[in-house]
Write a protein that holds these residues in place. Structure first.
Motif, PDB file in Angstrom:
ATOM      1  N   MET A 284      -3.820   7.303   1.037  1.00 53.88           N
ATOM      2  CA  MET A 284      -3.002   6.402   2.080  1.00 53.88           C
ATOM      3  C   MET A 284      -3.801   5.993   2.294  1.00 53.88           C
ATOM      4  O   MET A 284      -3.838   4.754   3.452  1.00 53.88           O
ATOM      5  N   ILE A 285      -5.005   6.558   3.136  1.00 49.44           N
ATOM      6  CA  ILE A 285      -5.720   6.300   4.213  1.00 49.44           C
ATOM      7  C   ILE A 285      -6.483   5.506   4.037  1.00 49.44           C
ATOM      8  O   ILE A 285      -6.849   3.810   4.554  1.00 49.44           O
ATOM      9  N   PRO A 286      -7.687   5.385   2.502  1.00 52.90           N
ATOM     10  CA  PRO A 286      -8.026   3.612   2.375  1.00 52.90           C
ATOM     11  C   PRO A 286      -7.002   2.877   1.732  1.00 52.90           C
ATOM     12  O   PRO A 286      -7.120   0.966   2.173  1.00 52.90           O
TER      13      PRO A 286
ATOM     14  N   MET B  35      -2.391  12.833  -0.889  1.00 50.12           N
ATOM     15  CA  MET B  35      -2.113  11.675  -0.275  1.00 50.12           C
ATOM     16  C   MET B  35      -3.068  11.266   0.710  1.00 50.12           C
ATOM     17  O   MET B  35      -3.106   9.758   0.584  1.00 50.12           O
ATOM     18  N   PHE B  36      -3.825  11.212   1.619  1.00 48.87           N
ATOM     19  CA  PHE B  36      -4.747  11.306   2.285  1.00 48.87           C
ATOM     20  C   PHE B  36      -6.290  10.099   1.421  1.00 48.87           C
ATOM     21  O   PHE B  36      -6.072   9.009   1.845  1.00 48.87           O
ATOM     22  N   HIS B  37      -6.771  10.627   0.418  1.00 47.10           N
ATOM     23  CA  HIS B  37      -7.673   9.684  -0.117  1.00 47.10           C
ATOM     24  C   HIS B  37      -6.484   8.559  -0.599  1.00 47.10           C
ATOM     25  O   HIS B  37      -6.798   7.597  -1.254  1.00 47.10           O
TER      26      HIS B  37
ATOM     27  N   SER C  16      -4.088   1.999   2.979  1.00 47.42           N
ATOM     28  CA  SER C  16      -3.420   1.818   4.369  1.00 47.42           C
ATOM     29  C   SER C  16      -4.680  -0.059   5.155  1.00 47.42           C
ATOM     30  O   SER C  16      -4.188  -1.088   5.152  1.00 47.42           O
ATOM     31  N   LEU C  17      -6.305   0.928   4.517  1.00 54.42           N
ATOM     32  CA  LEU C  17      -6.837  -0.554   5.017  1.00 54.42           C
ATOM     33  C   LEU C  17      -7.474  -1.331   4.716  1.00 54.42           C
ATOM     34  O   LEU C  17      -7.087  -2.917   5.348  1.00 54.42           O
TER      35      LEU C  17
ATOM     36  N   HIS D 155       0.813  -0.810  -0.426  1.00 56.37           N
ATOM     37  CA  HIS D 155       0.140  -0.375   0.013  1.00 56.37           C
ATOM     38  C   HIS D 155       0.687   1.113   0.340  1.00 56.37           C
ATOM     39  O   HIS D 155       0.718   2.335  -0.697  1.00 56.37           O
ATOM     40  N   LEU D 156       1.970   1.190   0.705  1.00 56.04           N
ATOM     41  CA  LEU D 156       2.582   2.370   0.688  1.00 56.04           C
ATOM     42  C   LEU D 156       3.241   2.674  -0.732  1.00 56.04           C
ATOM     43  O   LEU D 156       3.420   3.379  -0.940  1.00 56.04           O
TER      44      LEU D 156
ATOM     45  N   MET E 252     -15.552   3.953   2.402  1.00 62.16           N
ATOM     46  CA  MET E 252     -14.654   4.758   2.455  1.00 62.16           C
ATOM     47  C   MET E 252     -15.321   6.482   2.536  1.00 62.16           C
ATOM     48  O   MET E 252     -16.167   6.857   3.010  1.00 62.16           O
TER      49      MET E 252
END
Lengths: 133, 201
Positions: A72-74, A68-70, A76-77, A55-56, A117
């Motif tokens: 990385m956050i989903p 970054m948030f859209h 990472s889940l 994922h990273l 999400m």
């Protein structure tokens, strides 16, 4: 279509493409690393680690386009929790499904998580009650 | 001046524009709504490459600071294009070189995630704001949703080497620094937020 709506639609498509890539890649990697002989706890740790790494890597590639948030956050889940789930499955059953089937489930999991999400974001977006400080 | 911090953000300044392209388009409208409330003499803390300058309404008097000379260098064209007075200075938010009660408004944009001691930075902003001065912040914070917060904690081990921390409790820090929290709006999940606070009279 109004340009803002078009932009939002393109971003949403990008979110789903990111989710399916991370889900599919994690499922494929876990299938390659975990066998039915692997202890389930070890398998889940492997799945979680592989999911985080993938994922990273994929999230970093998608960050310029999606934010970054859209990205990385989903992602990472999907990577971390999906990796654990896929590893649990692959350590429990004797690989009855093909690699394609495993990847398909990973892709479906990724899409489902992105949809969840998006819904969650809609529910949370907006003013938060502020208590006087 | 924290030289290690400066070096980190100088390195990041080379790719910052590329890395934030999508984010700017997704969050641009929310930033514009927040920054529309800037008034009087304004301080922008951690201006970066100046990607937020186009969101400021015209005609303001703004001092924009950043700890990184590399970032300031990249912000010059955007500062020159701003239809008002916008001056740039290399300065650490944790040690502002302005007199007490200098500014009417302070703004931050993804700033408190990058400052080594965020509370010290916020106290500096408090010091430099006039009584009833406003603090307008566009920040990302640690989620209050357990599984997401856990992931932010894990990812911060990696992201802090090249850029920001992802798990700062900025809203609580604003209150701890002495500000009155006026408004908090979720922009993405409960992670990206627009925050308005005020220095009490």
């Amino acid at each position: 279509m109004n340009p803002n709506r078009m932009q939002n639609a393109l971003f949403a498509v990008g979110d789903y493409v990111g989710g399916l890539l991370i889900g599919g890649a994690t499922a494929a990697a876990v299938r390659g690393l975990v066998s039915p002989e692997t202890d389930m706890v070890v398998a889940m740790i492997i799945g979680m680690t592989v999911g985080m790494i993938l994922h990273l890597a994929i999230g970093l590639l998608l960050t310029p386009a999606l934010g970054m948030f859209h990205a990385m956050i989903p992602g990472s889940l999907i990577g971390m929790y999906g990796g654990m789930l896929f590893a649990m499955r692959d350590s429990m059953q004797a690989h009855t499904g093909s690699l394609g089937h495993a990847v398909g489930i990973g892709v479906a999991f990724g899409i489902l998580m992105i949809a969840a999400m998006h819904l969650y974001d809609r529910a949370l977006r907006g003013p938060v009650p502020v208590h006087p400080s | 001046m924290d030289l290690a911090l400066q070096a980190k953000w100088d390195r990041t300044s080379r790719t910052y524009g590329l890395l934030t392209w999508g984010e700017e388009r997704r969050f641009g409208a929310a930033k514009q709504r927040l920054f529309a409330e800037m008034e009087g003499r304004c301080l922008m803390a951690a201006a970066g490459t100046g990607v937020d300058f186009p969101h400021f309404r015209p005609g303001l008097t703004i001092t924009a600071i950043d700890v990184s000379p590399g970032m300031i260098e990249q912000a010059r064209d955007r500062a020159a294009a701003y239809p008002g007075s916008l001056t740039l200075q290399v300065m650490d938010l944790q040690a502002l070189q302005f007199a007490d009660t200098t500014f009417d408004t302070a703004v931050t944009s993804c700033t408190l995630c990058s400052v080594p001691d965020p509370l010290r930075g916020l106290r500096e902003l408090y010091r430099c704001l006039k009584p009833r001065g406003r603090l307008l912040m566009f920040e990302h914070v640690r989620s209050r949703i357990g599984p997401i917060a856990l992931l932010q904690d894990v990812m911060t081990f990696i992201t802090r080497r090249i850029g920001p921390d992802l798990n700062r409790d900025t809203v609580s820090n604003v209150v701890r620094a002495g500000f009155e929290l006026r408004r908090e709006t979720n922009v993405y999940l409960d992670i990206v937020k627009a925050i308005e606070a005020r220095r009490p009279a």
